[in-house]
Design a protein around this motif. Sequence first.
Motif, PDB file in Angstrom:
ATOM      1  N   PHE A   1     -23.862   1.757 -28.418  1.00  0.00           N
ATOM      2  CA  PHE A   1     -23.566   3.093 -27.793  1.00  0.00           C
ATOM      3  C   PHE A   1     -25.041   3.696 -27.393  1.00  0.00           C
ATOM      4  N   ASN A   2     -24.804   5.023 -26.401  1.00  0.00           N
ATOM      5  CA  ASN A   2     -25.978   5.571 -26.247  1.00  0.00           C
ATOM      6  C   ASN A   2     -26.210   6.606 -27.189  1.00  0.00           C
ATOM      7  N   ALA A   3     -27.303   6.605 -27.867  1.00  0.00           N
ATOM      8  CA  ALA A   3     -27.566   7.530 -28.966  1.00  0.00           C
ATOM      9  C   ALA A   3     -28.426   8.874 -28.696  1.00  0.00           C
ATOM     10  N   ASP A   4     -28.129   9.846 -29.115  1.00  0.00           N
ATOM     11  CA  ASP A   4     -28.715  11.142 -29.244  1.00  0.00           C
ATOM     12  C   ASP A   4     -28.875  11.721 -30.657  1.00  0.00           C
ATOM     13  N   LEU A   5     -30.089  11.906 -31.053  1.00  0.00           N
ATOM     14  CA  LEU A   5     -30.546  12.447 -32.331  1.00  0.00           C
ATOM     15  C   LEU A   5     -31.171  13.385 -32.454  1.00  0.00           C
ATOM     16  N   ALA A   6     -30.652  14.588 -33.111  1.00  0.00           N
ATOM     17  CA  ALA A   6     -31.218  15.864 -33.373  1.00  0.00           C
ATOM     18  C   ALA A   6     -31.349  16.352 -34.604  1.00  0.00           C
ATOM     19  N   ARG A   7     -32.787  16.578 -35.042  1.00  0.00           N
ATOM     20  CA  ARG A   7     -32.950  17.129 -36.657  1.00  0.00           C
ATOM     21  C   ARG A   7     -32.721  18.462 -36.606  1.00  0.00           C
ATOM     22  N   GLU A   8     -32.052  19.008 -37.436  1.00  0.00           N
ATOM     23  CA  GLU A   8     -31.927  20.512 -37.913  1.00  0.00           C
ATOM     24  C   GLU A   8     -32.156  20.315 -39.391  1.00  0.00           C
ATOM     25  N   GLY A   9     -33.467  20.658 -39.644  1.00  0.00           N
ATOM     26  CA  GLY A   9     -33.990  20.962 -40.844  1.00  0.00           C
ATOM     27  C   GLY A   9     -33.883  19.620 -41.761  1.00  0.00           C
ATOM     28  N   THR A  10     -32.931  19.564 -43.038  1.00  0.00           N
ATOM     29  CA  THR A  10     -32.924  18.244 -43.640  1.00  0.00           C
ATOM     30  C   THR A  10     -31.577  17.466 -43.238  1.00  0.00           C
ATOM     31  N   LYS A  11     -30.973  17.971 -42.084  1.00  0.00           N
ATOM     32  CA  LYS A  11     -29.964  17.237 -41.347  1.00  0.00           C
ATOM     33  C   LYS A  11     -30.305  16.498 -40.207  1.00  0.00           C
ATOM     34  N   LEU A  12     -29.497  15.318 -39.816  1.00  0.00           N
ATOM     35  CA  LEU A  12     -30.006  14.713 -38.472  1.00  0.00           C
ATOM     36  C   LEU A  12     -28.543  14.566 -37.901  1.00  0.00           C
ATOM     37  N   LYS A  13     -28.323  15.071 -36.940  1.00  0.00           N
ATOM     38  CA  LYS A  13     -27.156  14.988 -35.959  1.00  0.00           C
ATOM     39  C   LYS A  13     -27.413  13.748 -35.053  1.00  0.00           C
ATOM     40  N   VAL A  14     -26.305  12.962 -35.238  1.00  0.00           N
ATOM     41  CA  VAL A  14     -26.329  11.496 -34.750  1.00  0.00           C
ATOM     42  C   VAL A  14     -25.120  11.471 -33.845  1.00  0.00           C
TER      43      VAL A  14
ATOM     44  N   CYS B   1     -22.250   7.812 -27.942  1.00  0.00           N
ATOM     45  CA  CYS B   1     -21.307   7.837 -26.823  1.00  0.00           C
ATOM     46  C   CYS B   1     -21.138   6.573 -26.236  1.00  0.00           C
ATOM     47  N   VAL B   2     -19.880   5.956 -25.954  1.00  0.00           N
ATOM     48  CA  VAL B   2     -19.469   4.853 -25.370  1.00  0.00           C
ATOM     49  C   VAL B   2     -18.589   5.260 -24.189  1.00  0.00           C
ATOM     50  N   SER B   3     -19.240   5.116 -22.917  1.00  0.00           N
ATOM     51  CA  SER B   3     -18.750   5.740 -21.664  1.00  0.00           C
ATOM     52  C   SER B   3     -18.409   7.256 -21.732  1.00  0.00           C
ATOM     53  N   VAL B   4     -17.578   7.785 -22.026  1.00  0.00           N
ATOM     54  CA  VAL B   4     -17.288   9.327 -21.761  1.00  0.00           C
ATOM     55  C   VAL B   4     -16.710   9.707 -23.402  1.00  0.00           C
ATOM     56  N   PHE B   5     -16.551   8.607 -24.298  1.00  0.00           N
ATOM     57  CA  PHE B   5     -16.041   8.877 -25.714  1.00  0.00           C
ATOM     58  C   PHE B   5     -17.111   9.057 -26.479  1.00  0.00           C
ATOM     59  N   CYS B   6     -17.428  10.232 -27.273  1.00  0.00           N
ATOM     60  CA  CYS B   6     -18.446  10.472 -28.270  1.00  0.00           C
ATOM     61  C   CYS B   6     -18.002  10.666 -29.534  1.00  0.00           C
ATOM     62  N   ARG B   7     -18.796  10.627 -30.589  1.00  0.00           N
ATOM     63  CA  ARG B   7     -18.617  10.840 -32.000  1.00  0.00           C
ATOM     64  C   ARG B   7     -19.917  11.327 -32.698  1.00  0.00           C
ATOM     65  N   THR B   8     -19.845  12.266 -33.329  1.00  0.00           N
ATOM     66  CA  THR B   8     -21.159  12.859 -33.750  1.00  0.00           C
ATOM     67  C   THR B   8     -20.863  12.875 -35.453  1.00  0.00           C
ATOM     68  N   VAL B   9     -22.122  12.232 -36.314  1.00  0.00           N
ATOM     69  CA  VAL B   9     -22.065  12.063 -37.722  1.00  0.00           C
ATOM     70  C   VAL B   9     -23.312  12.956 -37.847  1.00  0.00           C
ATOM     71  N   THR B  10     -23.482  13.123 -39.224  1.00  0.00           N
ATOM     72  CA  THR B  10     -24.783  13.860 -39.902  1.00  0.00           C
ATOM     73  C   THR B  10     -25.096  13.072 -40.859  1.00  0.00           C
ATOM     74  N   PHE B  11     -26.401  12.648 -40.942  1.00  0.00           N
ATOM     75  CA  PHE B  11     -27.218  12.057 -41.987  1.00  0.00           C
ATOM     76  C   PHE B  11     -28.102  13.272 -42.655  1.00  0.00           C
ATOM     77  N   THR B  12     -28.301  12.951 -43.960  1.00  0.00           N
ATOM     78  CA  THR B  12     -29.092  13.629 -44.833  1.00  0.00           C
ATOM     79  C   THR B  12     -30.497  13.118 -45.110  1.00  0.00           C
ATOM     80  N   ARG B  13     -31.565  14.031 -44.973  1.00  0.00           N
ATOM     81  CA  ARG B  13     -32.964  13.535 -45.402  1.00  0.00           C
ATOM     82  C   ARG B  13     -32.978  12.999 -46.949  1.00  0.00           C
ATOM     83  N   LEU B  14     -33.315  11.794 -47.236  1.00  0.00           N
ATOM     84  CA  LEU B  14     -33.798  11.450 -48.759  1.00  0.00           C
ATOM     85  C   LEU B  14     -35.312  12.161 -49.078  1.00  0.00           C
TER      86      LEU B  14
END
Length: 138
Positions: free
Chosen positions: A109-122, A125-138
């Motif tokens: 997939f095409n990836a877009d990652l943005a940090r928001e403090g201790t969270k990372l929005k990942v 997208c595959v074609s026009v379908f996208c999904r976002t998950v949130t990682f947490t800083r260790l």
Amino acid sequence: MRIASILPLALAASLTASPALAAPASILGKWKTDDAKSVITFYECGTAICGKIDRFLVKEPDGGIRDTKNPDKTKRGEMLLGKRIFWNLTPDGDAFEGKGYSPEEGRYFNADLAREGTKLKVKGCVSVFCRTVTFTRL
């Protein structure tokens, strides 16, 4: 006289333009996935950033977890531990853009990652379908 009145305006314009040119917040280091199954480590690789599966937070089966859903059948026996799943991540505005791979879905997939403090929005997208998950800083 005219130069003296323009100088403060030029200085103010350069100060207000600086934040737009600022690099996004660093994503280097270890991040726990949103499903709490693994830790992803982001690291410098050449002029970009890459991410790999650093460790699992769930019990692995005997012989380890393999990349069984990879669309390339020749890679289905590869171990997931240590596998690079993000690459070519480069700054784009206040985020990083590049490529990613989801071993759970066997999709690139095409990836877009943005940090928001201790969270990372990942966002992936595959074609026009996208999904976002949130990682947490260790």
